[in-house]
Design a protein around this motif. Structure first.
Motif, PDB file in Angstrom:
ATOM      1  N   LEU A 263       4.389  -5.463 -13.445  1.00  0.00           N
ATOM      2  CA  LEU A 263       5.782  -5.017 -13.470  1.00  0.00           C
ATOM      3  C   LEU A 263       6.190  -4.461 -12.109  1.00  0.00           C
ATOM      4  CD1 LEU A 263       6.204  -3.189 -16.910  1.00  0.00           C
ATOM      5  CD2 LEU A 263       7.103  -5.417 -16.241  1.00  0.00           C
ATOM      6  N   PHE A 264       5.314  -3.646 -11.510  1.00  0.00           N
ATOM      7  CA  PHE A 264       5.663  -3.047 -10.228  1.00  0.00           C
ATOM      8  C   PHE A 264       5.726  -4.110  -9.138  1.00  0.00           C
ATOM      9  CE2 PHE A 264       4.999  -0.820  -6.234  1.00  0.00           C
ATOM     10  CZ  PHE A 264       5.935   0.191  -6.344  1.00  0.00           C
ATOM     11  N   ASP A 265       4.796  -5.044  -9.153  1.00  0.00           N
ATOM     12  CA  ASP A 265       4.834  -6.123  -8.167  1.00  0.00           C
ATOM     13  C   ASP A 265       6.136  -6.905  -8.276  1.00  0.00           C
ATOM     14  OD1 ASP A 265       2.413  -5.497  -7.050  1.00  0.00           O
ATOM     15  OD2 ASP A 265       1.266  -6.960  -8.224  1.00  0.00           O
ATOM     16  N   ASP A 266       6.591  -7.122  -9.502  1.00  0.00           N
ATOM     17  CA  ASP A 266       7.855  -7.818  -9.709  1.00  0.00           C
ATOM     18  C   ASP A 266       9.019  -6.999  -9.170  1.00  0.00           C
ATOM     19  OD1 ASP A 266       9.437 -10.027 -10.993  1.00  0.00           O
ATOM     20  OD2 ASP A 266      10.206  -8.343 -12.162  1.00  0.00           O
ATOM     21  N   ALA A 267       8.971  -5.690  -9.403  1.00  0.00           N
ATOM     22  CA  ALA A 267      10.057  -4.817  -8.938  1.00  0.00           C
ATOM     23  C   ALA A 267      10.129  -4.774  -7.417  1.00  0.00           C
ATOM     24  CB  ALA A 267       9.873  -3.412  -9.507  1.00  0.00           C
ATOM     25  N   ARG A 268       8.977  -4.625  -6.769  1.00  0.00           N
ATOM     26  CA  ARG A 268       8.989  -4.492  -5.311  1.00  0.00           C
ATOM     27  C   ARG A 268       9.374  -5.790  -4.622  1.00  0.00           C
ATOM     28  NH1 ARG A 268       4.713  -6.587  -2.670  1.00  0.00           N
ATOM     29  NH2 ARG A 268       2.869  -7.172  -3.871  1.00  0.00           N
ATOM     30  N   THR A 269       8.991  -6.939  -5.208  1.00  0.00           N
ATOM     31  CA  THR A 269       9.364  -8.213  -4.600  1.00  0.00           C
ATOM     32  C   THR A 269      10.837  -8.534  -4.856  1.00  0.00           C
ATOM     33  OG1 THR A 269       8.520  -9.360  -6.566  1.00  0.00           O
ATOM     34  CG2 THR A 269       7.045  -9.186  -4.675  1.00  0.00           C
ATOM     35  N   SER A 270      11.414  -8.000  -5.931  1.00  0.00           N
ATOM     36  CA  SER A 270      12.836  -8.200  -6.216  1.00  0.00           C
ATOM     37  C   SER A 270      13.707  -7.257  -5.408  1.00  0.00           C
ATOM     38  CB  SER A 270      13.107  -8.001  -7.714  1.00  0.00           C
ATOM     39  OG  SER A 270      12.387  -8.917  -8.500  1.00  0.00           O
ATOM     40  N   ALA A 271      13.154  -6.117  -5.005  1.00  0.00           N
ATOM     41  CA  ALA A 271      13.928  -5.104  -4.289  1.00  0.00           C
ATOM     42  C   ALA A 271      14.141  -5.485  -2.827  1.00  0.00           C
ATOM     43  CB  ALA A 271      13.208  -3.758  -4.376  1.00  0.00           C
TER      44      ALA A 271
END
Length: 290
Positions: A263-271
């Motif tokens: 989830l965090f990897d997805d958030a940081r790559t989307s940010a």
């Protein structure tokens, strides 16, 4: 959903070693429980680090597992003492009157971990809050009734920020939803000062701040805030803390932690990247100027 008390890193380390010794001796948790005249559930809690190990119980388990090496016995005894001491000591205990057990547990974990990754959809993380912003959040929570209680809780939040400084500062990586920057917490002046402080902290080498803009649309982080805590020992499993309206939930199963890593990897790559995020934070700070 219940509040789950986390195990300490030292407690888990001791529990892992006792589990290894029990398995090497070819014993079940039921047989280990017979040695302590307790339930096998207690053995499981000891091995998971959820309960402290009293010295008589540790001695009985080592005898049952055939641990005769004096160096091993001394090392396990020292580890047990250190793990139990961690549970009783710490600057945060002087604020016990205004801290819930779950919050004290979190501060203990924060004090010994070496890295935190967090996604926040509503608030600036406590480690990056100004006193004025923290006070506004504390007052709005309605959890504390008197000015003294509010003052003490804000003092705790500011004291926690010492983990971001010093010789071995905590590594903090936070992804903030854009709404966090635009929510008028405490009014325009408080928000401007808070965002300027956030921008200044984001320039520290141990702190990474990214903003997930509204334009990204739906994303996996929409379902609530969470924190991933990592520890310096490879054998120490990471922990996840999720925040809900009725309490905080600790997770330490590897499958659960792995899910939140994704989830965090997805958030940081989307940010937005950190440099673009910093520019956005400063631009929104100017918008908050009274």
């Amino acid at each position: 959903m219940p509040n789950v008390k986390p195990s300490t890193v030292l407690g888990r380390q001791l529990g892992d070693e006792l589990r290894r010794l029990r398995e090497a001796a070819g014993l079940t948790t039921t047989q280990a429980a017979d040695a302590l005249d307790c339930t096998k559930g207690k053995i499981s809690r000891i091995e998971n680090g959820h309960v402290p190990v009293r010295t008589p119980d540790l001695i009985a388990l080592m005898q049952t597992y055939g641990v005769e090496d004096s160096e091993t016995r001394e090392r396990l005894g020292s580890l047990a003492l250190r793990a139990n001491r961690r549970r009783r000591e710490g600057w945060w205990h002087q604020y016990g009157a205004v801290l819930a057990d779950t919050y004290r547990d979190y501060i203990e974990m924060e004090n010994i971990c070496d890295g935190i990754k967090t996604f926040q959809a509503q608030l600036i993380p406590g480690l990056l809050q100004t006193p004025e912003y923290g006070r506004a959040v504390t007052v709005a929570s309605r959890a504390w009734k008197t000015a003294e209680e509010i003052d003490q809780f804000v003092q705790v939040r500011i004291a926690r920020q010492e983990r971001l400084a010093g010789e071995a500062p905590l590594e903090l990586w936070t992804v903030l939803q854009e709404g966090v920057l635009r929510q008028q917490v405490g009014g325009p002046t408080v928000m401007r000062d808070q965002l300027e402080h956030l921008a200044a902290m984001a320039e520290r080498p141990n702190i990474t701040v990214q903003v997930l803009p509204f334009s990204r649309g739906a994303h996996s982080g929409m379902f609530g805030p969470y924190l991933l805590l990592s520890f310096p020992r490879v054998s120490a499993l990471d922990l996840v803390l999720t925040e809900t309206p009725i309490g905080n939930i600790w997770m330490e199963q590897e499958s659960e932690v792995a899910h939140y890593r994704e989830l965090f990897d997805d958030a940081r790559t989307s940010a937005l990247p950190p440099t673009e995020s910093l520019r956005l934070i400063r631009r929104i700070a100017k918008e908050h100027t009274p």
